[in-house]
Design an enzyme around this catalytic site. Structure first.
Site, short mmCIF file in Angstrom:
data_model
loop_
_atom_site.label_atom_id
_atom_site.label_comp_id
_atom_site.label_asym_id
_atom_site.label_seq_id
_atom_site.Cartn_x
_atom_site.Cartn_y
_atom_site.Cartn_z
N SER A 270 0.82 -1.21 0.00
CA SER A 270 0.00 0.00 0.00
C SER A 270 0.86 1.27 0.00
O SER A 270 1.61 1.52 -0.92
CB SER A 270 -0.96 -0.03 1.19
N ASP B 47 -2.69 6.20 -3.46
CA ASP B 47 -1.50 5.63 -2.83
C ASP B 47 -1.01 4.46 -3.67
O ASP B 47 -1.50 4.24 -4.78
CB ASP B 47 -1.79 5.21 -1.38
N ASP C 90 -1.35 1.26 -3.79
CA ASP C 90 -2.26 0.23 -4.31
C ASP C 90 -3.64 0.79 -4.64
O ASP C 90 -4.55 0.03 -4.96
CB ASP C 90 -2.36 -0.95 -3.35
N ASP D 96 -6.12 2.01 -2.98
CA ASP D 96 -7.34 1.76 -2.20
C ASP D 96 -7.76 3.01 -1.44
O ASP D 96 -8.73 2.99 -0.69
CB ASP D 96 -7.17 0.57 -1.26
#
Length: 445
Positions: A100, A240, A242, A244
Site C-alpha cells: 500500500s 497511494d 495500491d 485503495d
C-alpha cells in the site's frame, strides 16, 4: 490477528521478513483453506509496482499451483480492482501483493474471499496456523492435478468499465491532476477519468520498481498541491501505492482529506435519500469537525478502531453502506466490497458535477479542528503501549485540554510505529503536548 497477519494482511521487508519461501508457504496454505472446496478452484493474483513484486508473485504462484489450485494473473492492478475481479471472474479467492502506502523496501500479501471481502480474523488464523506448521496436511498433487497459470489479458479493461459504470455523470469540463504514486493505478486511474470526459494531467505515473510512494501519492501530496495550481486545474486526486485510498486538492492547492470527502459524499447521499440507515462509520482518527458536520445534518456517526477492516465490520453490523478513514480509505458498499480510491474519487466528482460547486466550497461544509499527528519509530510497540508511564502522561496532557480536545496514542497495524495524535483548539498547545509525549515514548523504547 496473529503473529503474521496484521490489520491489512502480511507485511514486512521484502526478501527478509517476507521471503519467497514464506510467500510460497502462504500460497500453499491460502489455496488449501480458500479453494479446497471450491467447484472453480482458481485464485486471482494482482500486485503493485514494487521491484520485489515479481519475486514474491513467482513464489506465491508456485505455492498455489503446488496445492492443485489454478492462478489467474491480472498483473499490476489496484487492490480494489482485484477484489472486483475475484467476483467478476468467479474465482475462489483473490490475492494482492502490495504494501500500500509503505516504502519500497516493504511488501505484503493480503487475501480476498470469493465474495470480494477481506478475510475474517478466524480464516486468517487458519491460514497462519498452517504456515507455522509447515503446511502439514496440504496435499502435493501430481500430473494433471497440479494448478495451471493463466494471464487475464483484459483485466484492466474489465475494471475500467466497471469503475466508469459507478459514476453516472459526464466529467467534461473538469481538468484534473492525478497523482498515481508511481503505483498500481498508474494506468487505470487516468483511463477511468479520461473515459468519462475529464481532461486529465497524470503525474507520478512512470513506475520504475523503486519509486512507488517516493515523495508522491496520498502520503506526500505536496507536489500535487503545487501541480494543481500551476496547471490551473479544477482539482487534484492523490492515490497511494495500491490505490485503495484517495485524497483531493482544491483549485487553490489546499488538501481535502478523507474526513472532508466523507462529509461531502454523506450529505449528498443523505439529501437523495440514499444513505443507508442514515449512518456513516468512521474511525477514532476522524476529526471532531466531521462528527459535528454530520450530526448537524441528522446523520448518525458510528466510530470504530483504525483499519478499513474494522470499518467494514461496523458497516455490516449497523446495516450501513458508507464509511471510511481520514486517510482516504473510503468504502461505498453499493459499489465495491473494500476501499476503492478510484470509485471514491468518482463519487466526489459526481457531487461536484451535480451541484455545480467547486471542491473548495463543498469542503467548507466541514470545519476542521486543529489536529496534529506524529509517527514515532519504535523497536517494541507492546512495551511502549503497555507502559504505565505513558498512560499517566496521556492522562496528564488530556487534562490540559480541559474537555475541548482529545489525545490518541496507538500502534500502527502495519509498521513499527506508534502514532501520537492530539486535537484541540490551539495548534501551539498541541505541538507542545505531542512533543512531550513523543519524548516519553522514545525514553520508554
Amino acid at each position: 490477528m496473529g503473529v503474521m497477519f496484521g490489520t491489512d494482511g502480511v507485511r514486512g521487508v521484502a526478501n527478509r521478513d517476507l521471503s519467497p519461501l514464506l510467500a510460497f508457504k502462504i500460497g500453499r496454505a491460502g489455496a488449501h483453506v480458500l479453494a479446497r472446496q471450491s467447484p472453480n478452484a482458481a485464485m486471482v493474483i494482482g500486485r503493485d509496482t514494487r521491484i520485489s513484486g515479481d519475486m514474491l508473485e513467482a513464489a506465491l504462484v508456485a505455492g498455489i499451483c503446488s496445492a492443485g489450485v489454478d492462478v489467474l494473473k491480472v498483473g499490476v492492478m489496484p487492490t480494489p480492482a482485484v477484489a472486483y475481479l475475484t467476483r467478476k471472474l468467479e474465482a475462489a479467492a483473490g490475492v494482492v501483493i502490495s504494501a500500500s502506502h509503505n516504502p519500497v523496501d516493504d511488501n505484503g500479501i493480503k487475501f480476498f474471499g470469493a465474495t470480494g471481502y477481506k478475510l475474517s480474523d478466524e480464516v486468517e488464523a487458519e491460514i497462519e496456523a498452517l504456515v507455522m506448521d509447515e503446511c502439514a496436511g496440504v496435499p502435493w498433487p501430481t500430473g494433471g492435478r497440479v494448478g495451471r497459470v493463466r494471464q487475464v489479458g483484459d483485466a484492466a479493461d474489465l475494471y475500467v468499465k466497471f469503475a466508469c459504470s459507478t459514476a453516472g455523470v459526464d466529467l467534461s469540463g473538469l481538468k484534473i491532476v492525478v497523482d498515481c504514486a508511481n503505483g498500481a493505478a498508474y494506468q487505470v486511474a487516468p483511463r477511468v477519468y479520461s473515459r468519462l470526459g475529464a481532461e486529465v494531467v497524470p503525474i507520478f505515473n512512470r513506475p520504475d520498481g523503486i519509486n512507488i510512494n517516493d515523495g508522491c501519492g496520498s502520503t506526500h501530496p505536496e507536489a500535487l498541491m503545487e501541480a494543481v495550481v500551476s496547471e490551473k486545474a479544477d482539482l487534484g486526486l492523490a492515490h497511494d501505492g495500491d490505490a485503495d485510498r484517495v485524497l483531493a486538492v482544491d483549485a487553490d492547492g489546499r488538501l481535502v482529506d478523507g474526513d472532508q470527502i466523507m462529509v461531502i459524499c454523506a450529505r449528498s447521499l443523505h439529501e437523495k435519500g440514499l444513505l443507508a440507515n442514515e449512518t456513516v462509520v468512521v474511525t477514532v482518527m476522524s476529526n471532531l469537525g466531521l462528527h459535528l458536520a454530520l450530526r448537524e445534518s441528522g446523520i448518525r456517526v458510528v466510530q470504530t478502531k483504525v483499519g478499513d477492516r474494522y470499518v467494514l465490520e461496523e458497516l455490516l453490523r449497523n446495516g450501513a453502506r458508507f464509511g471510511g478513514e481520514q486517510s482516504g480509505h473510503i468504502i461505498f458498499l453499493d459499489h465495491n466490497t473494500t476501499g476503492d480510491g478510484i470509485l471514491t474519487a468518482l463519487q466526489l466528482l459526481s457531487v461536484i458535477k451535480e451541484t455545480g460547486k467547486p471542491l473548495k466550497e463543498l469542503a467548507g461544509q466541514m470545519e476542521r479542528l486543529p489536529q496534529l499527528l506524529e509517527n514515532v519509530r519504535v523497536a517494541d510497540k507492546a512495551l511502549v503501549m503497555n507502559s504505565p508511564v505513558l498512560a499517566e502522561a496521556i492522562e496528564r496532557e488530556e487534562r490540559l485540554l480541559e474537555g475541548m480536545g482529545r489525545i490518541l496514542v496507538r500502534p500502527s497495524g502495519t509498521e513499527p510505529l506508534v502514532r501520537v495524535m492530539a486535537e484541540g483548539k490551539n495548534m501551539g498547545q498541541l505541538k507542545e503536548i505531542v512533543g512531550r509525549l513523543v519524548n516519553i515514548i522514545k525514553e520508554i523504547d
